[in-house]
Design an enzyme around this catalytic site. Structure first.
Site, PDB file in Angstrom:
ATOM      1  N   LYS A 112       0.825  -1.210   0.000  1.00 48.69           N
ATOM      2  CA  LYS A 112       0.000   0.000   0.000  1.00 48.69           C
ATOM      3  C   LYS A 112       0.858   1.259   0.000  1.00 48.69           C
ATOM      4  O   LYS A 112       0.512   2.242  -0.651  1.00 48.69           O
ATOM      5  CB  LYS A 112      -0.964   0.005   1.199  1.00 48.69           C
ATOM      6  N   LYS A 195      -4.699  -9.627  -5.853  1.00 48.75           N
ATOM      7  CA  LYS A 195      -5.956  -9.886  -5.151  1.00 48.75           C
ATOM      8  C   LYS A 195      -7.000  -8.824  -5.500  1.00 48.75           C
ATOM      9  O   LYS A 195      -6.666  -7.672  -5.766  1.00 48.75           O
ATOM     10  CB  LYS A 195      -5.731  -9.967  -3.642  1.00 48.75           C
ATOM     11  N   LYS A 198     -10.460  -3.444  -2.607  1.00 48.84           N
ATOM     12  CA  LYS A 198     -11.220  -2.188  -2.649  1.00 48.84           C
ATOM     13  C   LYS A 198     -10.346  -1.046  -3.104  1.00 48.84           C
ATOM     14  O   LYS A 198     -10.794  -0.137  -3.784  1.00 48.84           O
ATOM     15  CB  LYS A 198     -11.709  -1.846  -1.239  1.00 48.84           C
TER      16      LYS A 198
END
Ligand code: ATP
Ligand code: MG
Length: 332
Positions: A112, A195, A198
């Protein structure tokens, strides 16, 4: 009864299919066998920028989706994380026993933060795993039903619990991750090596639970596969097709082997079409139930307030013992 705790972020509004198949699906039967605590984790959501109005809406929407999926507030404790301040309080103590290097090894942070850049990466994103450890340890949790991507965070939680117990005495129960073999990791339909997420899926690669089923059906039909012709589960050489087989299996209850037999001798087209139909049939009633809960926001807020009232004393008991053990003077 053994305890479970799990959480889901109120980001993006709708859950995606990975959230449902990896995590939420397991939460429902666990309400019967376990003392279950489930939380809409808004504190985690603000580790990346959120619009305040959108966050408020997404938090109610998350609760409605969980109820629509089958959580029953009579049989589990459903609450919003920020309503129970003990989460942030225990997270601070845990931050102070977590090594900087140890936290730096978390792969979710690496992924991230790489996307946000150094200046865009917050300290909150870095300490996300210690807040998650606090979520779990506050409730003396035995099992944490999550998707496969959370395994490393649950392992860190165990390490921290063991460290604190060793240093200060038996304060926490040791939790373990409860991860389904099937659909532990649902992949992005356009990029089957990543994956479904969101925050980072491509718009065509993510299946939103609340989208019109027609939109999702189209995504299944145009999912990226390989140039081969044989319907065979082989994540290494056929990641896209294998992902579709995993999803099909989770939705239908048929094993992957049964599906290979069913589609033996056919090209990928029929499998994609049938999966699109199966998804539509499955998601339609879930959407209808979610809408019913959304139509009554006052009732939704009441459910969440009751949940927080049930969660708080449990969390406070653990926090009080921790504060005492680390040497804080009792408050007034
Ligand atoms: P973000 O990318 O912002 O972290 P997310 O899609 O991972 O969002 P979360 O709210 O962080 O969503 O995760 C909620 C639960 O869903 C967790 O238990 C997580 O492990 C699970 N989960 C998330 N993505 C998947 C996936 N693709 N397959 C299976 N489980 C998943
Ligand atoms: Mg996540």
């Amino acid at each position: 009864r053994p305890r479970v705790f799990s959480g889901i972020q109120p980001t993006a509004g709708s859950f995606h299919l990975g959230n449902y198949l990896g995590a939420v699906r397991q939460w429902i039967p666990l309400q019967e066998s376990h003392d279950a605590f489930y939380s809409v984790v808004d504190l985690h959501a603000i580790t990346v920028p959120q619009d305040p109005k959108a966050l408020r809406e997404a938090t109610r929407l998350a609760a409605a989706q969980l109820l629509g999926a089958g959580l029953d507030p009579e049989r589990c404790t459903l609450f919003v994380q920020s309503h129970v301040p003990e989460h942030t309080q225990l997270a601070w103590v845990l931050n102070c026993v977590t090594g900087f290097g140890e936290a730096s090894r978390m792969t979710q942070f690496k992924d991230k933060s790489a996307k946000q850049g150094v200046e865009g990466t917050t300290v909150g994103l870095f300490t996300y795993p210690t807040l998650m450890a606090a979520d779990i340890l506050l409730y003396q949790t035995d099992q944490v039903p999550v998707g496969g991507d959370q395994r490393q965070h649950v392992e860190l939680t165990r390490d921290l619990a063991q460290r604190v117990n060793g240093r200060y005495g038996q304060l926490f129960r040791l939790p373990s991750a409860h991860i389904l073999k099937e659909a532990a990791k649902v992949q992005d339909l356009q990029d089957p090596l990543s994956k479904m997420s969101k925050s980072s899926s491509s718009p065509k690669g993510i299946v939103w639970m609340l989208d019109p089923p027609k939109t999702s059906a189209k995504k299944f039909r145009s999912a990226v596969t390989d140039t081969g012709t044989e319907v065979r589960y082989d994540p290494e050489n056929k990641p896209g097709l294998s992902n579709l087989l995993t999803i099909y299996s989770a939705l239908s209850g048929l094993s992957v082997a049964e599906l290979e037999e069913k589609f033996d001798g056919q090209l990928y087209g029929p499998l994609k079409t049938e999966l699109a139909e199966l998804f539509t049939e499955w998601v339609t009633p879930i959407q209808a139930r979610t809408r019913e809960f959304l139509d009554d926001p006052a009732e939704l807020d009441r459910v969440l307030a009751t949940g927080a009232e049930k969660a708080r004393p449990v969390a406070a008991e653990t926090l009080t013992r921790v504060h005492e053990a680390v040497g804080f003077l009792p408050g007034l």
